[in-house]
Design a protein around this motif. Sequence first.
Motif, PDB file in Angstrom:
ATOM      1  N   ASP A   9      11.137   8.760  -4.384  1.00  0.00           N
ATOM      2  CA  ASP A   9       9.686   9.294  -4.467  1.00  0.00           C
ATOM      3  C   ASP A   9       8.884   7.892  -4.910  1.00  0.00           C
ATOM      4  N   TYR A  10       9.239   7.043  -5.643  1.00  0.00           N
ATOM      5  CA  TYR A  10       8.800   6.064  -5.900  1.00  0.00           C
ATOM      6  C   TYR A  10       8.505   5.114  -4.508  1.00  0.00           C
ATOM      7  N   GLY A  13       5.973   6.630  -1.995  1.00  0.00           N
ATOM      8  CA  GLY A  13       4.663   6.207  -2.672  1.00  0.00           C
ATOM      9  C   GLY A  13       4.277   5.059  -2.344  1.00  0.00           C
ATOM     10  N   ARG A  14       5.125   3.938  -2.389  1.00  0.00           N
ATOM     11  CA  ARG A  14       4.622   2.736  -2.414  1.00  0.00           C
ATOM     12  C   ARG A  14       4.824   2.091  -0.897  1.00  0.00           C
TER      13      ARG A  14
END
Length: 220
Positions: A9-10, A13-14
């Motif tokens: 998820d990180y 998102g990035r």
Amino acid sequence: MTTQDQINDYWTGRAPSYAAYQLQPDRLADDIAAWSRVWAGALPPAPLDVLDVGTGSGQVAAILAGLGHRVTGIDLAPGMLEQARSSYGNVDFRLGDAVEPDFPEAGLDAVTGRYVMWTLRDPEAAVKNWIRLLRPGGTVAVVDSTWFPNGPQDFYDPSVWQSLPLAQATDINQTAAVLSRAGLADVTVTPLTAIYELDEKYGVAPGHEVQMQYLITGRA
Ligand SMILES: C[S@@+](CC[C@H](N)C(=O)[O-])C[C@H]1O[C@@H](n2cnc3c(N)ncnc32)[C@H](O)[C@@H]1O
């Protein structure tokens, strides 16, 4: 939610800002030239069958394809794969786990990964699995640094980064030791001084500081 889910998820998102950073027009030509030299020196001559693990927005995979290799890039963050596919058409990008890559045994000549070792949930198991995918004499070539001696606090929750064996590495030999323990021969650590000079000139990605990066290679 598992540790790996949180990591995925990180990076999803990035992904847009990560890809945009790597595609900055003012530095792109210098980056591609310098990294092409690094990867040309890291691997035997093309064409090889190469798996780029944790391929992210695809820059390394695309450089390897540009050198004439047949490249598959895998990542577990769908957002990263979206960026990679939209930027580079000469690589087969797939959803896949760097720790347990689902590929036929002894079907590859090389496994590569840049800035991936530090964020793997089980780097030693990963390298053991890469060795099974390599033909005899095949190469593992990874690039990393001791980016976060105090932990990657801007990236993940402490519950995540404290569980990652190499996230707080203070010496690149900790990463090299993982390759040796997993069973690779001739493990060699090479400082990338040309990349250091490039980073001094242009800076490094948000959340990082300019540090020596290292190429670590080993033979199956
Ligand atoms: C710092 S980025 C590096 C991306 C790319 N290799 C580069 O050099 O720009 C780390 C990447 O590893 C991916 N990653 C982390 N754990 C992974 C795993 N177990 N399997 C596949 N990809 C993973 C993340 O999604 C992210 O794209």
